[in-house]
Design a protein around this motif. Sequence first.
Motif, PDB file in Angstrom:
ATOM      1  N   ALA A  56       0.505  -1.784  -0.059  1.00 32.09           N
ATOM      2  CA  ALA A  56      -0.059   0.182  -0.017  1.00 32.09           C
ATOM      3  C   ALA A  56       0.320   1.918   0.604  1.00 32.09           C
ATOM      4  CB  ALA A  56      -0.985  -0.124   1.248  1.00 32.09           C
ATOM      5  N   THR A  57       0.805   2.429  -0.759  1.00 32.43           N
ATOM      6  CA  THR A  57       1.555   3.541  -0.903  1.00 32.43           C
ATOM      7  C   THR A  57       0.758   4.879  -0.144  1.00 32.43           C
ATOM      8  OG1 THR A  57       0.579   4.125  -2.877  1.00 32.43           O
ATOM      9  CG2 THR A  57       2.488   2.562  -3.110  1.00 32.43           C
ATOM     10  N   GLU A  58      -1.228   5.078   0.047  1.00 30.73           N
ATOM     11  CA  GLU A  58      -1.455   4.792   0.963  1.00 30.73           C
ATOM     12  C   GLU A  58      -2.360   5.093   2.366  1.00 30.73           C
ATOM     13  OE1 GLU A  58      -4.390   6.872  -2.197  1.00 30.73           O
ATOM     14  OE2 GLU A  58      -3.198   8.393  -2.725  1.00 30.73           O
ATOM     15  N   PRO A  59      -2.312   5.651   3.191  1.00 31.73           N
ATOM     16  CA  PRO A  59      -3.372   4.700   4.377  1.00 31.73           C
ATOM     17  C   PRO A  59      -5.141   4.686   3.817  1.00 31.73           C
ATOM     18  CG  PRO A  59      -4.178   7.071   4.174  1.00 31.73           C
ATOM     19  CD  PRO A  59      -2.804   7.362   2.958  1.00 31.73           C
ATOM     20  N   LEU A  60      -5.652   3.851   4.139  1.00 28.94           N
ATOM     21  CA  LEU A  60      -6.813   3.194   4.684  1.00 28.94           C
ATOM     22  C   LEU A  60      -8.347   3.306   5.096  1.00 28.94           C
ATOM     23  CD1 LEU A  60      -6.139  -0.809   4.909  1.00 28.94           C
ATOM     24  CD2 LEU A  60      -6.164   0.328   2.352  1.00 28.94           C
ATOM     25  N   ILE A  61      -8.625   4.794   5.039  1.00 31.08           N
ATOM     26  CA  ILE A  61      -8.550   6.082   5.664  1.00 31.08           C
ATOM     27  C   ILE A  61     -10.274   5.262   6.120  1.00 31.08           C
ATOM     28  CG2 ILE A  61     -10.032   8.199   5.277  1.00 31.08           C
ATOM     29  CD1 ILE A  61      -7.175   8.700   5.268  1.00 31.08           C
ATOM     30  N   GLY A  62     -10.439   3.947   5.084  1.00 31.91           N
ATOM     31  CA  GLY A  62     -11.659   3.447   6.120  1.00 31.91           C
ATOM     32  C   GLY A  62     -11.409   2.338   7.055  1.00 31.91           C
ATOM     33  N   MET A  63     -10.055   2.236   7.594  1.00 26.23           N
ATOM     34  CA  MET A  63     -10.031   1.695   8.730  1.00 26.23           C
ATOM     35  C   MET A  63      -9.600   2.419   9.522  1.00 26.23           C
ATOM     36  SD  MET A  63      -9.041  -1.987   6.708  1.00 26.23           S
ATOM     37  CE  MET A  63      -9.438  -3.417   8.728  1.00 26.23           C
ATOM     38  N   CYS A  64      -9.560   3.736   9.963  1.00 26.62           N
ATOM     39  CA  CYS A  64      -8.368   4.000  10.231  1.00 26.62           C
ATOM     40  C   CYS A  64      -8.881   4.022  12.204  1.00 26.62           C
ATOM     41  CB  CYS A  64      -8.401   6.032   9.764  1.00 26.62           C
ATOM     42  SG  CYS A  64      -7.555   6.931  10.925  1.00 26.62           S
ATOM     43  N   ASP A  65      -7.877   3.894  13.211  1.00 27.15           N
ATOM     44  CA  ASP A  65      -8.311   4.425  14.066  1.00 27.15           C
ATOM     45  C   ASP A  65      -7.165   5.938  14.799  1.00 27.15           C
ATOM     46  OD1 ASP A  65      -9.172   3.946  16.729  1.00 27.15           O
ATOM     47  OD2 ASP A  65      -8.935   1.634  16.566  1.00 27.15           O
ATOM     48  N   SER A  66      -7.680   6.726  14.407  1.00 29.97           N
ATOM     49  CA  SER A  66      -6.872   7.472  14.429  1.00 29.97           C
ATOM     50  C   SER A  66      -6.006   8.246  16.574  1.00 29.97           C
ATOM     51  CB  SER A  66      -7.000   9.278  14.258  1.00 29.97           C
ATOM     52  OG  SER A  66      -7.707   9.525  14.959  1.00 29.97           O
ATOM     53  N   ALA A  67      -7.014   7.965  16.760  1.00 29.89           N
ATOM     54  CA  ALA A  67      -6.713   7.676  18.255  1.00 29.89           C
ATOM     55  C   ALA A  67      -5.345   6.811  18.958  1.00 29.89           C
ATOM     56  CB  ALA A  67      -7.876   7.564  19.445  1.00 29.89           C
ATOM     57  N   ARG A  68      -5.699   5.805  17.990  1.00 25.24           N
ATOM     58  CA  ARG A  68      -4.402   4.921  18.394  1.00 25.24           C
ATOM     59  C   ARG A  68      -3.180   4.426  17.496  1.00 25.24           C
ATOM     60  NH1 ARG A  68      -7.133  -0.477  18.346  1.00 25.24           N
ATOM     61  NH2 ARG A  68      -5.580  -1.397  17.399  1.00 25.24           N
ATOM     62  N   CYS A  69      -3.210   5.496  15.992  1.00 22.24           N
ATOM     63  CA  CYS A  69      -1.730   5.022  14.703  1.00 22.24           C
ATOM     64  C   CYS A  69      -1.255   6.416  15.629  1.00 22.24           C
ATOM     65  CB  CYS A  69      -2.757   5.446  13.635  1.00 22.24           C
ATOM     66  SG  CYS A  69      -1.944   5.295  12.381  1.00 22.24           S
ATOM     67  N   PRO A  70      -0.093   5.797  15.159  1.00 20.04           N
ATOM     68  CA  PRO A  70       1.450   7.174  15.591  1.00 20.04           C
ATOM     69  C   PRO A  70       1.784   8.077  14.442  1.00 20.04           C
ATOM     70  CG  PRO A  70       2.350   4.594  14.836  1.00 20.04           C
ATOM     71  CD  PRO A  70       0.433   4.998  15.720  1.00 20.04           C
ATOM     72  N   GLN A  71       0.784   7.351  13.291  1.00 20.08           N
ATOM     73  CA  GLN A  71       0.953   8.618  12.352  1.00 20.08           C
ATOM     74  C   GLN A  71       0.054   9.654  12.122  1.00 20.08           C
ATOM     75  OE1 GLN A  71       3.911   6.215   9.036  1.00 20.08           O
ATOM     76  NE2 GLN A  71       1.891   5.983   9.235  1.00 20.08           N
ATOM     77  N   ALA A  72      -1.010   9.566  13.097  1.00 21.50           N
ATOM     78  CA  ALA A  72      -2.402  10.130  13.399  1.00 21.50           C
ATOM     79  C   ALA A  72      -2.260  11.581  14.128  1.00 21.50           C
ATOM     80  CB  ALA A  72      -3.351  10.063  12.899  1.00 21.50           C
ATOM     81  N   THR A  73      -2.362  12.660  13.545  1.00 18.58           N
ATOM     82  CA  THR A  73      -2.189  13.524  14.593  1.00 18.58           C
ATOM     83  C   THR A  73      -3.765  14.616  14.432  1.00 18.58           C
ATOM     84  OG1 THR A  73      -1.820  15.461  12.741  1.00 18.58           O
ATOM     85  CG2 THR A  73       0.217  14.504  13.897  1.00 18.58           C
ATOM     86  N   HIS A  74      -4.057  15.079  15.931  1.00 23.58           N
ATOM     87  CA  HIS A  74      -5.563  15.611  15.988  1.00 23.58           C
ATOM     88  C   HIS A  74      -5.275  17.491  16.535  1.00 23.58           C
ATOM     89  CE1 HIS A  74      -6.396  11.534  17.330  1.00 23.58           C
ATOM     90  NE2 HIS A  74      -7.001  12.040  16.424  1.00 23.58           N
ATOM     91  N   HIS A  75      -6.362  17.985  15.460  1.00 25.43           N
ATOM     92  CA  HIS A  75      -6.131  19.735  15.918  1.00 25.43           C
ATOM     93  C   HIS A  75      -7.658  20.027  16.267  1.00 25.43           C
ATOM     94  CE1 HIS A  75      -1.809  18.940  14.016  1.00 25.43           C
ATOM     95  NE2 HIS A  75      -2.676  17.952  13.230  1.00 25.43           N
ATOM     96  N   ALA A  76      -7.455  21.797  16.435  1.00 29.30           N
ATOM     97  CA  ALA A  76      -8.926  22.313  17.209  1.00 29.30           C
ATOM     98  C   ALA A  76      -9.466  21.965  15.729  1.00 29.30           C
ATOM     99  CB  ALA A  76      -7.648  23.567  17.344  1.00 29.30           C
ATOM    100  N   GLY A  77      -9.200  21.948  15.024  1.00 30.66           N
ATOM    101  CA  GLY A  77     -10.484  21.754  13.479  1.00 30.66           C
ATOM    102  C   GLY A  77     -11.136  20.516  13.281  1.00 30.66           C
ATOM    103  N   HIS A  78     -10.522  19.652  13.841  1.00 31.44           N
ATOM    104  CA  HIS A  78     -11.280  18.259  14.117  1.00 31.44           C
ATOM    105  C   HIS A  78     -11.806  18.359  15.708  1.00 31.44           C
ATOM    106  CE1 HIS A  78      -7.052  17.005  12.332  1.00 31.44           C
ATOM    107  NE2 HIS A  78      -7.777  17.230  10.652  1.00 31.44           N
ATOM    108  N   ARG A  79     -12.167  18.978  16.290  1.00 35.42           N
ATOM    109  CA  ARG A  79     -12.851  18.708  17.918  1.00 35.42           C
ATOM    110  C   ARG A  79     -14.225  18.661  17.774  1.00 35.42           C
ATOM    111  NH1 ARG A  79     -14.669  20.145  22.090  1.00 35.42           N
ATOM    112  NH2 ARG A  79     -13.423  19.907  23.812  1.00 35.42           N
ATOM    113  N   PRO A  80     -15.057  19.513  16.643  1.00 33.26           N
ATOM    114  CA  PRO A  80     -16.237  19.244  16.541  1.00 33.26           C
ATOM    115  C   PRO A  80     -16.300  18.013  16.035  1.00 33.26           C
ATOM    116  CG  PRO A  80     -15.180  21.428  15.423  1.00 33.26           C
ATOM    117  CD  PRO A  80     -14.145  20.349  15.588  1.00 33.26           C
ATOM    118  N   VAL A  81     -15.665  16.950  15.364  1.00 32.01           N
ATOM    119  CA  VAL A  81     -15.921  15.963  14.821  1.00 32.01           C
ATOM    120  C   VAL A  81     -16.203  14.759  15.942  1.00 32.01           C
ATOM    121  CG1 VAL A  81     -15.495  13.532  13.648  1.00 32.01           C
ATOM    122  CG2 VAL A  81     -15.317  16.175  12.182  1.00 32.01           C
TER     123      VAL A  81
END
Length: 114
Positions: free
Chosen positions: A41-66
């Motif tokens: 794979a050369t891109e992430p599998l967005i449908g399987m994303c668990d960003s709360a556990r993935c070390p490559q994911a970051t969360h920012h203020a713009g994501h707060r409403p979601v």
Amino acid sequence: MTNLLAKRAKALHLGPANYCWFLDPSKALCLKLAGGHARGATEPLIGMCDSARCPQATHHAGHRPVWAASAESKKVFIATIGRAQRTEKARLTTELARDERVLAEIDALSGTGA
């Protein structure tokens, strides 16, 4: 400097709940969850994303409403679950705790107490 930015830009995948910095496929939780189906794979599998556990994911203020909407929905569902559905209540409670942890991290990083 431009080369470094161009390399980073190709690795950045924007999502409604996080930014995925897909720099190292071997560290991508989505690919690990997909197992053999994600080889090469050369891109992430967005449908399987668990960003709360993935070390490559970051969360920012713009994501707060979601994340806030997700937490509120879970609170509503948890409040309506009957005693016979203990397993579902436990699952949602765990997911709510994850949502609240991400919200706390976003608030800490943005310097707000929202």
